[in-house]
Design an enzyme around this catalytic site. Sequence first.
Site, PDB file in Angstrom:
ATOM      1  N   LYS A 189       0.843  -1.207   0.000  1.00  0.00           N
ATOM      2  CA  LYS A 189       0.000   0.000   0.000  1.00  0.00           C
ATOM      3  C   LYS A 189       0.874   1.251   0.000  1.00  0.00           C
ATOM      4  O   LYS A 189       0.642   2.181  -0.795  1.00  0.00           O
ATOM      5  CB  LYS A 189      -0.914  -0.026   1.235  1.00  0.00           C
ATOM      6  N   ARG A 219      -3.370   2.976   8.502  1.00  0.00           N
ATOM      7  CA  ARG A 219      -3.686   1.681   7.865  1.00  0.00           C
ATOM      8  C   ARG A 219      -2.455   0.790   7.754  1.00  0.00           C
ATOM      9  O   ARG A 219      -1.360   1.274   7.502  1.00  0.00           O
ATOM     10  CB  ARG A 219      -4.188   1.895   6.437  1.00  0.00           C
ATOM     11  N   GLY A 276      -8.026  -7.428   4.530  1.00  0.00           N
ATOM     12  CA  GLY A 276      -8.884  -7.596   5.700  1.00  0.00           C
ATOM     13  C   GLY A 276      -8.229  -8.294   6.868  1.00  0.00           C
ATOM     14  O   GLY A 276      -8.875  -8.571   7.873  1.00  0.00           O
ATOM     15  N   MET A 330      -5.515  -7.244   8.656  1.00  0.00           N
ATOM     16  CA  MET A 330      -4.948  -6.400   9.717  1.00  0.00           C
ATOM     17  C   MET A 330      -5.824  -5.169   9.912  1.00  0.00           C
ATOM     18  O   MET A 330      -6.881  -5.044   9.322  1.00  0.00           O
ATOM     19  CB  MET A 330      -3.518  -6.053   9.359  1.00  0.00           C
ATOM     20  N   ARG A 354      -3.912  -1.383  -5.979  1.00  0.00           N
ATOM     21  CA  ARG A 354      -3.078  -2.601  -5.922  1.00  0.00           C
ATOM     22  C   ARG A 354      -3.513  -3.523  -7.054  1.00  0.00           C
ATOM     23  O   ARG A 354      -4.616  -3.366  -7.593  1.00  0.00           O
ATOM     24  CB  ARG A 354      -3.225  -3.300  -4.583  1.00  0.00           C
ATOM     25  N   HIS A 409      -2.659 -40.721   5.129  1.00  0.00           N
ATOM     26  CA  HIS A 409      -3.253 -41.560   4.093  1.00  0.00           C
ATOM     27  C   HIS A 409      -4.433 -40.856   3.429  1.00  0.00           C
ATOM     28  O   HIS A 409      -4.534 -40.784   2.206  1.00  0.00           O
ATOM     29  CB  HIS A 409      -3.698 -42.896   4.719  1.00  0.00           C
ATOM     30  N   SER A 438      14.541 -40.947  -6.701  1.00  0.00           N
ATOM     31  CA  SER A 438      13.326 -40.158  -6.564  1.00  0.00           C
ATOM     32  C   SER A 438      13.218 -39.791  -5.087  1.00  0.00           C
ATOM     33  O   SER A 438      13.171 -40.674  -4.231  1.00  0.00           O
ATOM     34  CB  SER A 438      12.116 -40.968  -7.021  1.00  0.00           C
ATOM     35  N   CYS A 488       9.016 -37.258  -5.616  1.00  0.00           N
ATOM     36  CA  CYS A 488       7.646 -37.757  -5.713  1.00  0.00           C
ATOM     37  C   CYS A 488       6.888 -37.608  -4.394  1.00  0.00           C
ATOM     38  O   CYS A 488       5.775 -38.077  -4.265  1.00  0.00           O
ATOM     39  CB  CYS A 488       7.620 -39.199  -6.195  1.00  0.00           C
ATOM     40  N   TYR A 499      12.852 -33.653 -12.604  1.00  0.00           N
ATOM     41  CA  TYR A 499      11.386 -33.598 -12.652  1.00  0.00           C
ATOM     42  C   TYR A 499      10.784 -33.552 -11.248  1.00  0.00           C
ATOM     43  O   TYR A 499      11.450 -33.882 -10.252  1.00  0.00           O
ATOM     44  CB  TYR A 499      10.806 -34.798 -13.416  1.00  0.00           C
TER      45      TYR A 499
HETATM   46  C1  PEP Z   1       7.456 -40.217   0.252  1.00  0.00           C
HETATM   47  O1  PEP Z   1       7.792 -40.761   1.300  1.00  0.00           O
HETATM   48  O2  PEP Z   1       7.697 -39.033  -0.028  1.00  0.00           O
HETATM   49  C2  PEP Z   1       6.711 -40.984  -0.763  1.00  0.00           C
HETATM   50  C3  PEP Z   1       6.441 -40.471  -1.942  1.00  0.00           C
HETATM   51  O3  PEP Z   1       6.270 -42.215  -0.422  1.00  0.00           O
HETATM   52  P1  PEP Z   1       5.014 -42.505   0.527  1.00  0.00           P
HETATM   53  O4  PEP Z   1       4.294 -41.219   0.699  1.00  0.00           O
HETATM   54  O5  PEP Z   1       4.236 -43.527  -0.190  1.00  0.00           O
HETATM   55  O6  PEP Z   1       5.677 -43.005   1.755  1.00  0.00           O
END
Ligand code: PEP
Length: 947
Positions: A23, A93, A102, A104, A337, A457, A767, A834, A854
Amino acid sequence: MGHKYVYLFTEGNAKMRELLGGKGANLAEMSVIGLPVPQGFTVTTEACTKYYEDGKKINDEIRAEIDEYVVKMEEINGKKFGDMENPLLVSVRSGARASMPGMMDTILNLGLNEDVVRTIAAKSGNPRWAWDCYRRFIQMFSDVVMEVEKRTFEDLIDKMKKEKGVTFDTELDAADLERLAGQFKEAYKAAIGSEFPTDPKEQLYAAIEAVFRSWDNPRANVYRRDNDIPYSWGTAVNVMPMVFGNMGDDSGTGVAFTRDPATGEKHLMGEFLLNAQGEDVVAGIRTPMPIAKLQELMPEVYDQFVGVCSTLENHYRDMQDMEFTVENRKLYMLQTRNGKRTAQAALKIACDLVDEGMINEKEAVLMIEPRNLDSLLHPTFDAAALKAATPIGKGLGASPGAACGKIVLSAEDAKAAVDADPKAKVILVRRETSPEDIEGMKAAQGILTVFGGMTSHAAVVARGMGTCCVSGCGDITMHEAERCFDLGGKTYREGDYISLDGSTGNIYAGQIPTVDASIAGEFGRVMAWADKYRRLQVRTNADTPRDAAKALELGAQGIGLTRTEHMFFEGDRIAAFREMICSDTVEDRVKALAKIEPMQQGDFEGIYEAMQGNPVTIRLLDPPLHEFVPTTEEDIKLLADAQGKTVAQIKDIIASLHEFNPMMGHRGCRLAVTYPEIAQMQTRAIIKAALAVNARHSDWQIVPEIMIPLVGEVKELKYVKDVVVKTADEVINEAGKDLNYKVGTMIEIPRAALTADEIAKEAEFFSFGTNDLTQMTFGFSRDDAGKFLGAYYDKKIYENDPFAKVDQVGVGKLVKMAAQLGRQTRPDIHLGVCGEHGGDPSSVEFFHQVGLDYVSCSPFRVPIARLAAAQAAIKYEEVDKKAQAQAEFRETVEAVKAGAKEAASTAAEVAGKVASVVSEVAKASAAGIKAGVDAAKKAYNDNKENK
Ligand code: PEP
Ligand code: MG
């Protein structure tokens, strides 16, 4: 001069947002480009940080500087605090670096006391306005600065209106408002124990402190966590002379957007309230008129405003969200803004701005908040209905979307309800979910759990399926036996309707209508730009052909993780799997596994087919076996009968599988070490499936990537890898075909990261399993951390959930180190991630910087990761170019050095050879000479003899 903590608006500009907040920087920029802004000053974000460092105190140095700037502001405006002739009133302000609408506090009309009110009443000839300002100020100051209950004042207003027999505040006259101000001050004294402050300076310091304090209020803390805004940034405070929209019908106040923030359409959108102050618009006390109406009422002001809008949009090259006030037909700009917008609007605006020649493709890519794309892909609540609803509780927004349905308390009930009526909408409410619940989770519209964090999970599986999920709502008390649960002091029974917002984590009673996701035409265009600029590849975590196909549709370039265990719960395979677990001998285990193998092969074929020749990484079985054993008496009996065992024997086996710490127990590659038959069966299924699919598609060359989980020691990796390679080669040889495959590992145990150079000798790819790596690096459970992380946020020990946003300092250091060590051993090693962080924008940026190849994330996060990867590549383009140039330079130097060394050794060799040739020649010639001499001698002697 000491450190500068205060800036006049004319001393700053738009580039100074870190110091002046958004601001403040924009007020400065508007001042610099000559727009009508009431001239005040900004107290910097550094002053806020200092306030906290000094134990929540504005120190003397900063106070003195504020005093100095108050004088400057008084001079510029020709008004003075508390003056009886020309009193100055200001607004105070907040304004952080990133906008936090909104979150603060704001205080208006500061500088008023009874004397000043009388002065401005007389001067303006408008006592009603003057007393209205005063009562508003007392109300706001008491609430915001001194934390006196708002209700106290609202009750007094209601009482006054009742006494006068009127409905609206505007119907109260000057005398009423004067009386009300008196009552407000008494209420203040009763609550605080001292008189309402009359000294404007005292009011100002208190207000500035209140804004600093509001940086740490609970809603600001939550907003920051949700939006990745560091606590360390602090907020600036803007002190600006008041202009009055409540001076009468030639005055008013409004907010406007240069484009429609809901659709992105290019037209001015906004609202205006005659004879009002800013908070009336926000508070919704009166219904504002559309901005177009201003054209009829004050055409010259409207024209000027339209001009300002186009100046601002052209200047910022983005849609602007502005606040303005008209005082006696004179326009003042109070704020501008870059406007918040829906994802759909963001895409349209970005494309339109490119087409209008205002920005280039890279700027368009940078303009879109990756997280917002979520709302394009999932259903959302009808905005008006959501606004009217009050949450009954809150958990973690674990998987986005909006869901509404009848409560069911078991996965079986969820499935049964949908089997009976495919249109049935149910919300599955569980303490936590386990792999057994998979079918019920699939059937449900939404999932709500009492325990579990962002990588529990429920969260992981729901995200994979694109199902809305709120996890870890610890306020719920479950009463499974009574088929109900308690939340927020009420009981909710099976069959009652509830609604879940998987983005915010809010839980609502009853039904809130939802609106289906719609992907706008511009989505593809922006994504194509993103793909053009990103370096990171984006794969997906998918366990079923359906998820894989969805991910491909959303732009995934392959599968980074297939969790094979999720397949074991389907249909009749769980029975065979349980037989395998409860087998006494290797032979029995092999027999049970043989039943599963064709099913696994079928699964993998389905996945390869769905991925249409793109790379697929399949992970060997990972979770501890106890997750698969039967829990109900009925299932235990079934298994006992199938195995020819007694119920007691099966129960003994189940008990023997119990572990105190299953997450660090008999799981991952340890299963393959103890039961190599499982790895053999899975390898056969993976390879056979690839051979079968390659045979069906001559243009595909599937190269299965077999991933070994939870490795911590190179020898265990080698052991399992040898099993995999031997099995795979046998299958390939038997088939008489050619097939390439790769064997790699997950890096998800700190020891694997620390010894990655060793591990890389056996692994063709890494990975990073950042879920487990986070769990094991921090040493806290991914399923239980939610129970205490709240206390860590409150105490500012952690700012974010490390399971949602990668901890760059610790876990990130391991990733970086392992990547370097891995490449050291095997320069062409393929590196990916992953864990759930693969779909989190700020984590994706980090993985880009680390130089991974990746990221892999759940299907619905693929577009988010694509965009985040592109933003990282664009943001670090220069850095990356420099790094690349440096790397090339280093390579060249190395090459030159190597060349020189080679040349030197060649020279030495040549020299050596020359020397030896010379010596040979010398020897030869010496021999020759000697021979010649001998011959000559002989001839001489012969000659001599013959003479
Ligand atoms: C991990 O541990 O980051 C993973 C991809 O395997 P999982 O979540 O199945 O343990
Ligand atoms: Mg893991």
